[in-house]
Write a protein that holds these residues in place. Structure first.
Motif, mmCIF file in Angstrom:
data_model
loop_
_atom_site.group_PDB
_atom_site.id
_atom_site.type_symbol
_atom_site.label_atom_id
_atom_site.label_comp_id
_atom_site.label_asym_id
_atom_site.label_seq_id
_atom_site.Cartn_x
_atom_site.Cartn_y
_atom_site.Cartn_z
ATOM 1 N N VAL A 7 0.829 -1.208 0.000
ATOM 2 C CA VAL A 7 0.000 0.000 0.000
ATOM 3 C C VAL A 7 0.864 1.259 0.000
ATOM 4 O O VAL A 7 0.543 2.257 -0.657
ATOM 5 N N GLY A 8 1.989 1.223 0.709
ATOM 6 C CA GLY A 8 2.854 2.400 0.828
ATOM 7 C C GLY A 8 3.815 2.596 -0.318
ATOM 8 O O GLY A 8 4.533 3.601 -0.353
ATOM 9 N N CYS A 9 3.861 1.657 -1.267
ATOM 10 C CA CYS A 9 4.772 1.783 -2.408
ATOM 11 C C CYS A 9 4.243 2.840 -3.378
ATOM 12 O O CYS A 9 3.076 2.791 -3.786
ATOM 13 N N THR A 10 5.092 3.780 -3.762
ATOM 14 C CA THR A 10 4.659 4.888 -4.622
ATOM 15 C C THR A 10 5.211 4.773 -6.044
ATOM 16 O O THR A 10 5.136 5.729 -6.809
ATOM 17 N N ILE A 11 5.799 3.640 -6.381
ATOM 18 C CA ILE A 11 6.323 3.418 -7.731
ATOM 19 C C ILE A 11 5.607 2.217 -8.349
ATOM 20 O O ILE A 11 5.438 1.187 -7.693
ATOM 21 N N ASN A 12 5.181 2.370 -9.579
ATOM 22 C CA ASN A 12 4.548 1.269 -10.301
ATOM 23 C C ASN A 12 5.182 1.173 -11.692
ATOM 24 O O ASN A 12 5.962 2.039 -12.086
ATOM 25 N N ASN A 13 4.841 0.140 -12.437
ATOM 26 C CA ASN A 13 5.418 0.005 -13.770
ATOM 27 C C ASN A 13 4.429 -0.639 -14.737
ATOM 28 O O ASN A 13 3.448 -1.260 -14.321
ATOM 29 N N ILE A 14 4.728 -0.480 -15.997
ATOM 30 C CA ILE A 14 3.981 -1.114 -17.081
ATOM 31 C C ILE A 14 4.980 -1.866 -17.941
ATOM 32 O O ILE A 14 5.998 -1.308 -18.353
ATOM 33 N N TYR A 15 4.678 -3.122 -18.198
ATOM 34 C CA TYR A 15 5.571 -3.950 -19.016
ATOM 35 C C TYR A 15 4.946 -4.151 -20.391
ATOM 36 O O TYR A 15 3.814 -4.626 -20.515
ATOM 37 N N TYR A 16 5.708 -3.762 -21.428
ATOM 38 C CA TYR A 16 5.258 -3.953 -22.812
ATOM 39 C C TYR A 16 5.898 -5.235 -23.344
ATOM 40 O O TYR A 16 7.109 -5.282 -23.610
ATOM 41 N N GLU A 17 5.069 -6.262 -23.494
ATOM 42 C CA GLU A 17 5.580 -7.573 -23.883
ATOM 43 C C GLU A 17 6.162 -7.574 -25.289
ATOM 44 O O GLU A 17 7.134 -8.279 -25.563
ATOM 45 N N GLU A 18 5.575 -6.761 -26.203
ATOM 46 C CA GLU A 18 6.045 -6.759 -27.593
ATOM 47 C C GLU A 18 7.494 -6.276 -27.691
ATOM 48 O O GLU A 18 8.317 -6.842 -28.417
#
Length: 250
Positions: free
Chosen positions: A200-211
């Motif tokens: 909950v306290g994590c302020t970093i996220n990511n998006i992975y582009y498989e292509e």
């Protein structure tokens, strides 16, 4: 202050720093290994990778640290069954409070060591990204708040149970539940159990582009509502645990 210093003297020769130091070395080895495989392009988001990996690592390691610290702080009274003697010299509530404060102090120092680890790895691998002070503050706040609450829970269990293996088992089960909450973001599990608040306290996220096999990191707002809920839970847990200890037959 005299009672707190007496609590500190009881830890003499018990190698209380052994558990935090061991966990810190595990964190260091884990993150050093992660960075050793990164290329120049991936290092462009190096600090974001660190600030996202650390809460995940903390979900695995810090509940164990909280359980070990609580067990070590309470094992002298439990093994020797010295509560009756001790309570003639100190109030029960003072004993509970001092153990909580001393354990929290270890956790705060450990969180500061983790911030130093972030700075060191960024310098070691020459991460070009700017290190944002607010993101470091969020990591420190989330790490301290969540781990101190878990320590409080483990302290209550350790004080109320003669066999210290049971609190350790509960801490391990909580670790798996907290790790489970990372991989199912649509479930409210992370908000229900205290072990999930590293996520909950994590302020970093990511998006992975498989292509293209690219990862895009971005920041998300800090969950002040989650922090408030955690602090409310901590207040209720402290009052309940203290009253439970006051009623314990010695």
């Amino acid at each position: 202050m005299k009672n707190f210093l007496a609590e500190m003297k009881k830890t003499k020769g018990k190698w209380m720093w052994g558990a935090p130091l061991g966990i810190f070395l595990v964190d260091f080895a884990w993150l050093y290994w992660v960075f050793s495989d990164l290329g120049a392009e991936e290092l462009a988001d190096g600090y974001y990778q660190l600030l996202m990996n650390l809460p995940l690592v903390n979900t695995i390691t810090l509940p164990i640290l909280a359980a070990v610290l609580a067990s070590r702080l309470c094992d002298m009274e439990n093994k020797g069954n010295t509560y009756k003697l001790l309570c003639t010299l100190q109030e029960k509530g003072v004993i509970f409070c001092n153990k909580f404060l001393l354990g929290s102090l270890y956790i705060v120092f450990f969180a500061l060591m983790q911030l130093g680890l972030v700075v060191f790895l960024g310098w070691r691998y020459r991460v070009p990204q700017e290190l944002e002070a607010d993101q470091m503050a969020y990591l420190f706040l989330s790490t301290c708040a969540t781990t101190i609450v878990l320590f409080l829970l483990q302290e209550i269990l350790s004080l109320m149970m003669d066999n210290q293996l049971y609190p350790l088992f509960i801490g391990l089960i909580g670790t798996f539940a907290g790790l489970f909450s990372w991989f199912f973001p649509h479930l409210p599990l992370r908000y229900i159990i205290p072990w999930g608040y590293y996520c909950v306290g994590c302020t970093i996220n990511n998006i992975y582009y498989e292509e293209t096999r690219e990862v895009f990191f971005y920041t998300i707002p800090f969950s002040y509502g989650g922090l408030a809920a955690l602090l409310c839970f901590a207040a209720v847990l402290y009052i309940y645990g203290r009253n439970l200890f006051l009623k314990k037959e010695v």
